[in-house]
Write a protein that holds these residues in place. Structure first.
Motif, PDB file in Angstrom:
ATOM      1  N   GLY A 304     -11.933 -64.224  56.634  1.00 26.23           N
ATOM      2  CA  GLY A 304     -11.097 -63.788  55.522  1.00 26.23           C
ATOM      3  C   GLY A 304     -11.024 -64.843  54.437  1.00 26.23           C
ATOM      4  O   GLY A 304     -11.587 -65.930  54.551  1.00 26.23           O
ATOM      5  N   ASP A 305     -10.315 -64.525  53.381  1.00 22.56           N
ATOM      6  CA  ASP A 305     -10.179 -65.415  52.228  1.00 22.56           C
ATOM      7  C   ASP A 305      -9.107 -66.467  52.522  1.00 22.56           C
ATOM      8  O   ASP A 305      -7.964 -66.132  52.817  1.00 22.56           O
ATOM      9  N   ALA A 306      -9.480 -67.752  52.446  1.00 17.34           N
ATOM     10  CA  ALA A 306      -8.547 -68.829  52.762  1.00 17.34           C
ATOM     11  C   ALA A 306      -8.066 -69.569  51.526  1.00 17.34           C
ATOM     12  O   ALA A 306      -7.736 -70.743  51.582  1.00 17.34           O
ATOM     13  N   VAL A 307      -8.018 -68.899  50.372  1.00 21.49           N
ATOM     14  CA  VAL A 307      -7.553 -69.536  49.142  1.00 21.49           C
ATOM     15  C   VAL A 307      -6.042 -69.746  49.225  1.00 21.49           C
ATOM     16  O   VAL A 307      -5.280 -68.795  49.417  1.00 21.49           O
ATOM     17  N   PRO A 308      -5.552 -70.977  49.091  1.00 23.37           N
ATOM     18  CA  PRO A 308      -4.114 -71.247  49.198  1.00 23.37           C
ATOM     19  C   PRO A 308      -3.304 -70.479  48.150  1.00 23.37           C
ATOM     20  O   PRO A 308      -3.760 -70.255  47.031  1.00 23.37           O
ATOM     21  N   VAL A 309      -2.100 -70.096  48.527  1.00 24.04           N
ATOM     22  CA  VAL A 309      -1.205 -69.353  47.649  1.00 24.04           C
ATOM     23  C   VAL A 309       0.012 -70.218  47.329  1.00 24.04           C
ATOM     24  O   VAL A 309       0.550 -70.894  48.216  1.00 24.04           O
ATOM     25  N   ASP A 310       0.447 -70.181  46.080  1.00 20.98           N
ATOM     26  CA  ASP A 310       1.629 -70.931  45.651  1.00 20.98           C
ATOM     27  C   ASP A 310       2.873 -70.163  46.099  1.00 20.98           C
ATOM     28  O   ASP A 310       3.291 -69.199  45.458  1.00 20.98           O
ATOM     29  N   VAL A 311       3.429 -70.585  47.216  1.00 22.40           N
ATOM     30  CA  VAL A 311       4.574 -69.884  47.807  1.00 22.40           C
ATOM     31  C   VAL A 311       5.765 -69.871  46.857  1.00 22.40           C
ATOM     32  O   VAL A 311       6.466 -68.857  46.721  1.00 22.40           O
ATOM     33  N   ALA A 312       6.013 -70.986  46.158  1.00 17.61           N
ATOM     34  CA  ALA A 312       7.153 -71.064  45.236  1.00 17.61           C
ATOM     35  C   ALA A 312       7.006 -70.053  44.104  1.00 17.61           C
ATOM     36  O   ALA A 312       7.988 -69.434  43.669  1.00 17.61           O
ATOM     37  N   SER A 313       5.780 -69.857  43.625  1.00 22.52           N
ATOM     38  CA  SER A 313       5.539 -68.889  42.556  1.00 22.52           C
ATOM     39  C   SER A 313       5.823 -67.471  43.028  1.00 22.52           C
ATOM     40  O   SER A 313       6.433 -66.668  42.308  1.00 22.52           O
ATOM     41  N   VAL A 314       5.389 -67.157  44.242  1.00 28.35           N
ATOM     42  CA  VAL A 314       5.660 -65.817  44.794  1.00 28.35           C
ATOM     43  C   VAL A 314       7.161 -65.612  44.943  1.00 28.35           C
ATOM     44  O   VAL A 314       7.702 -64.557  44.593  1.00 28.35           O
ATOM     45  N   GLN A 315       7.845 -66.625  45.449  1.00 31.23           N
ATOM     46  CA  GLN A 315       9.290 -66.512  45.638  1.00 31.23           C
ATOM     47  C   GLN A 315       9.999 -66.285  44.299  1.00 31.23           C
ATOM     48  O   GLN A 315      10.939 -65.488  44.204  1.00 31.23           O
ATOM     49  N   THR A 316       9.539 -66.956  43.262  1.00 32.24           N
ATOM     50  CA  THR A 316      10.127 -66.775  41.929  1.00 32.24           C
ATOM     51  C   THR A 316       9.954 -65.332  41.450  1.00 32.24           C
ATOM     52  O   THR A 316      10.890 -64.734  40.898  1.00 32.24           O
ATOM     53  N   VAL A 412       3.645 -58.744  42.004  1.00 31.95           N
ATOM     54  CA  VAL A 412       4.002 -59.508  43.190  1.00 31.95           C
ATOM     55  C   VAL A 412       3.317 -58.995  44.462  1.00 31.95           C
ATOM     56  O   VAL A 412       3.008 -59.794  45.367  1.00 31.95           O
ATOM     57  N   LEU A 413       3.050 -57.704  44.559  1.00 26.10           N
ATOM     58  CA  LEU A 413       2.466 -57.169  45.793  1.00 26.10           C
ATOM     59  C   LEU A 413       1.108 -57.795  46.124  1.00 26.10           C
ATOM     60  O   LEU A 413       0.870 -58.184  47.278  1.00 26.10           O
ATOM     61  N   PRO A 414       0.188 -57.928  45.155  1.00 21.84           N
ATOM     62  CA  PRO A 414      -1.081 -58.591  45.477  1.00 21.84           C
ATOM     63  C   PRO A 414      -0.901 -60.053  45.894  1.00 21.84           C
ATOM     64  O   PRO A 414      -1.681 -60.580  46.689  1.00 21.84           O
ATOM     65  N   GLU A 415       0.131 -60.699  45.340  1.00 22.64           N
ATOM     66  CA  GLU A 415       0.386 -62.090  45.704  1.00 22.64           C
ATOM     67  C   GLU A 415       0.826 -62.202  47.168  1.00 22.64           C
ATOM     68  O   GLU A 415       0.425 -63.127  47.878  1.00 22.64           O
ATOM     69  N   VAL A 416       1.665 -61.268  47.606  1.00 23.62           N
ATOM     70  CA  VAL A 416       2.089 -61.268  49.008  1.00 23.62           C
ATOM     71  C   VAL A 416       0.893 -60.980  49.911  1.00 23.62           C
ATOM     72  O   VAL A 416       0.720 -61.606  50.967  1.00 23.62           O
ATOM     73  N   THR A 417       0.051 -60.036  49.493  1.00 25.92           N
ATOM     74  CA  THR A 417      -1.164 -59.738  50.262  1.00 25.92           C
ATOM     75  C   THR A 417      -2.038 -60.978  50.384  1.00 25.92           C
ATOM     76  O   THR A 417      -2.536 -61.305  51.467  1.00 25.92           O
ATOM     77  N   ALA A 418      -2.220 -61.694  49.270  1.00 30.41           N
ATOM     78  CA  ALA A 418      -3.034 -62.915  49.281  1.00 30.41           C
ATOM     79  C   ALA A 418      -2.440 -63.961  50.208  1.00 30.41           C
ATOM     80  O   ALA A 418      -3.167 -64.704  50.881  1.00 30.41           O
ATOM     81  N   TYR A 419      -1.113 -64.037  50.266  1.00 32.59           N
ATOM     82  CA  TYR A 419      -0.446 -64.988  51.151  1.00 32.59           C
ATOM     83  C   TYR A 419      -0.817 -64.724  52.608  1.00 32.59           C
ATOM     84  O   TYR A 419      -1.162 -65.655  53.364  1.00 32.59           O
ATOM     85  N   TYR A 420      -0.758 -63.439  53.010  1.00 35.61           N
ATOM     86  CA  TYR A 420      -1.074 -63.120  54.407  1.00 35.61           C
ATOM     87  C   TYR A 420      -2.558 -63.287  54.705  1.00 35.61           C
ATOM     88  O   TYR A 420      -2.930 -63.674  55.820  1.00 35.61           O
ATOM     89  N   GLU A 426      -6.400 -69.139  57.792  1.00 37.41           N
ATOM     90  CA  GLU A 426      -6.160 -70.485  58.315  1.00 37.41           C
ATOM     91  C   GLU A 426      -6.068 -70.471  59.841  1.00 37.41           C
ATOM     92  O   GLU A 426      -6.625 -71.337  60.519  1.00 37.41           O
ATOM     93  N   GLN A 427      -5.352 -69.482  60.366  1.00 40.33           N
ATOM     94  CA  GLN A 427      -5.222 -69.378  61.815  1.00 40.33           C
ATOM     95  C   GLN A 427      -6.570 -69.102  62.466  1.00 40.33           C
ATOM     96  O   GLN A 427      -6.923 -69.702  63.491  1.00 40.33           O
ATOM     97  N   VAL A 428      -7.340 -68.184  61.877  1.00 40.23           N
ATOM     98  CA  VAL A 428      -8.640 -67.841  62.430  1.00 40.23           C
ATOM     99  C   VAL A 428      -9.567 -69.051  62.404  1.00 40.23           C
ATOM    100  O   VAL A 428     -10.307 -69.312  63.361  1.00 40.23           O
ATOM    101  N   ARG A 429      -9.516 -69.819  61.331  1.00 42.21           N
ATOM    102  CA  ARG A 429     -10.366 -71.001  61.220  1.00 42.21           C
ATOM    103  C   ARG A 429     -10.042 -72.006  62.316  1.00 42.21           C
ATOM    104  O   ARG A 429     -10.951 -72.602  62.917  1.00 42.21           O
ATOM    105  N   ALA A 430      -8.772 -72.188  62.622  1.00 45.83           N
ATOM    106  CA  ALA A 430      -8.382 -73.111  63.692  1.00 45.83           C
ATOM    107  C   ALA A 430      -8.845 -72.600  65.052  1.00 45.83           C
ATOM    108  O   ALA A 430      -9.331 -73.368  65.895  1.00 45.83           O
ATOM    109  N   ILE A 431      -8.706 -71.291  65.262  1.00 45.53           N
ATOM    110  CA  ILE A 431      -9.108 -70.684  66.537  1.00 45.53           C
ATOM    111  C   ILE A 431     -10.618 -70.796  66.734  1.00 45.53           C
ATOM    112  O   ILE A 431     -11.093 -71.184  67.804  1.00 45.53           O
ATOM    113  N   THR A 432     -11.378 -70.449  65.702  1.00 43.47           N
ATOM    114  CA  THR A 432     -12.834 -70.487  65.832  1.00 43.47           C
ATOM    115  C   THR A 432     -13.348 -71.917  65.983  1.00 43.47           C
ATOM    116  O   THR A 432     -14.345 -72.145  66.675  1.00 43.47           O
TER     117      THR A 432
END
Length: 499
Positions: A304-316, A412-420, A426-432
């Motif tokens: 999947g896409d592992a591009v970091p998301v600005d959590v503070a921006s989404v929260q705003t 905001v909806l696409p931003e939340v999707t990008a976050y997940y 990130e989790q998959v990368r650690a597992i693999t």
């Protein structure tokens, strides 16, 4: 009606026609099966894409199909029957080449309604487990006979190759909820299993099934788990029923995170369920190979896409939505809707910001978020907006609010999707990474889904890995991995390194 059943000769001929694919024996059934099976959990006869995917799988070297009476409320079995009948009639497949597995135990949808009707008539299914609203469970012979008849009709077949009790541990789960003493519950569980086995032996004698077994999520559980299904106890029951019993196949979950099938020493002598299955020459089907539970959350073992998301921006953005909703309720709605109840209902529908404030970082997975977004959040907002637009009294201020609010939601909806997607990747990368370090011949798989499949199919005792191949592209992806040769060996050390 599709006559016949899978045979040793037929499955051997089928697999020989795909010389570039590895295959396995299904325990001591004499049948050869593809290392990946077509899992039918989320397929339905009404979806053409699913029909095409199953056809492609059968054409490309997949000869094991796993379905259940409750998948798609029967629609999954109907799909299997329809596609096989068409392909056999056209000379594209032979019944003797394809291993068909189905299961019984759940009462949901049509089966639940049937159960309620029988209760009203004073003839409820015996030993019925009431687990929750719209959900019951049963493995009593009366129910199993009824379900097999219905499954064969939907499958358009005279005979099933493998018939499994579907998560019989529901009885133990219900007993736990009701505080039944563990020893009492265990004795009752074994009584119910023995009754079921005696009935299934009769079904084998009558020619409606080739063999039987159990699909259980608790085969890999800790031995002291009150819902644990013990394979050694199950085999003892089968021996008690008949020295020449036909208990031949088990199914259980296992993946790069949930390794208990190989690493949990829950059988006598410190063996795992998979090791005991090998010792007893049982066929083993693995489910949920790509869906892992990590800390109570579902992780899809795929790239999947592992591009970091600005959590503070989404929260705003979420806070702005919630503030807009408060403004609508306190200042604007009174001029648009006169009725108090209508205003309250509109405000309730237009509360995406408030809901996201509470929950946007707590969904179990990207898939869970997509379901909530598509099935609840977006339809609810659309209903609320439509209510305002249809009022006929939309003020200039309210119209401007609607336009700004829709833009805010769509932003905001696409931003939340990008976050997940980011967190999942990130989790998959650690597992693999752990998996690639565990075995040199796993490291070359490349894609996460290929690695997850390779680890399982290269493990001794695994007959076939059930994959949800709902699209032709998914079939192609699986076949690409199956063409890679990999050594099959016990691999307990590798799985322990993952756990």
């Amino acid at each position: 009606m599709i006559l016949g059943n899978a045979t040793a000769e037929g499955t051997k001929a089928y697999m020989e026609s795909f010389a570039d694919l590895q295959h396995c024996e299904l325990g001591r059934t004499g049948l050869l099966v593809s290392q990946a099976g077509f899992g039918c959990y989320r397929v339905d006869v009404s979806v053409e894409e699913h029909r095409m995917a199953l056809r492609k799988a059968l054409q490309c070297g997949v000869n094991l199909i796993d379905t259940s009476a409750n998948y798609g409320d029967g629609g999954s079995e109907e799909l299997v029957g329809a596609v096989l009948e068409e392909m056999i009639a056209a000379g594209e497949a032979g019944r003797e080449q394809v291993v068909v597995v189905s299961k019984a135990g759940y009462l949901q949808g049509q089966n639940y309604l049937l159960s309620q009707e029988r209760k009203r008539e004073g003839r409820p299914f015996p030993d019925l487990v009431s687990y929750g609203p719209g959900l019951e469970h049963c493995i009593h012979p009366v129910f199993l006979a009824d379900q097999l008849t219905r499954s064969l009709a939907r499958l358009r077949m005279e005979r099933l190759d493998v018939y499994l009790l579907h998560n019989p541990e529901y009885y133990l789960m219900a007993a736990k909820q009701e505080n039944v003493p563990p020893e009492t519950a265990r004795a009752e569980y074994e009584r119910r299993l023995e009754l079921a086995f005696r009935h299934l032996e009769r079904e084998v004698e009558q020619g409606r099934i080739g063999c039987y077994g159990i699909s259980s999520n608790t085969f890999p559980a800790r031995r002291d788990d009150v819902t644990f299904t013990s394979l050694e106890d199950v085999l003892a029951l089968a021996e008690k029923v008949s020295a020449a019993h036909h208990f031949r196949v088990i199914q259980l979950p296992m993946n790069l995170v949930e390794t208990g099938g190989m690493t949990e020493a829950n059988q006598a002598g410190g063996k795992s369920v998979l090791e005991l299955a090998v010792e007893n020459e049982l066929g083993v089907l693995i489910n949920r190979p790509l869906n892992a539970i990590v800390g109570g959350r579902l992780v899809r073992l795929a790239d999947g896409d592992a591009v970091p998301v600005d959590v503070a921006s989404v929260q705003t953005q979420v806070e702005r939505l919630a503030e807009a909703e408060r403004s609508l309720k306190e200042k604007l709605l009174a001029a648009v809707l006169e009725d108090d109840q209508e205003r309250e209902e509109a405000a309730d529908k237009l509360s995406a910001g408030r809901l996201l404030q509470e929950h946007w970082r707590s969904f179990s997975s990207a898939e869970h978020w997509r379901e909530v977004q598509g099935q609840f959040l977006v339809p609810t907002v659309q209903t609320g907006i439509r209510k305002l637009l249809e009022s006929g009294k939309l003020t200039t201020a309210a119209a401007e609010w609607v336009e700004a609010y829709v833009d805010g939601v769509n932003g905001v909806l696409p931003e939340v999707t990008a976050y997940y997607q980011w967190k999942g990747a990130e989790q998959v990368r650690a597992i693999t990474s752990r998996a690639e370090a565990a075995a040199a011949d796993w490291a070359g798989a490349g894609r996460a889904s290929h690695l997850a499949l390779r680890a399982l199919r290269s493990t001794q005792g695994v007959s076939s890995v059930l994959v949800g191949m709902r699209r032709a592209a998914y079939v192609e992806d699986v076949i690409a991995e199956l063409k890679e040769t990999v050594a099959i060996k016990p691999r307990r050390a590798e799985w322990e390194a993952l756990s």
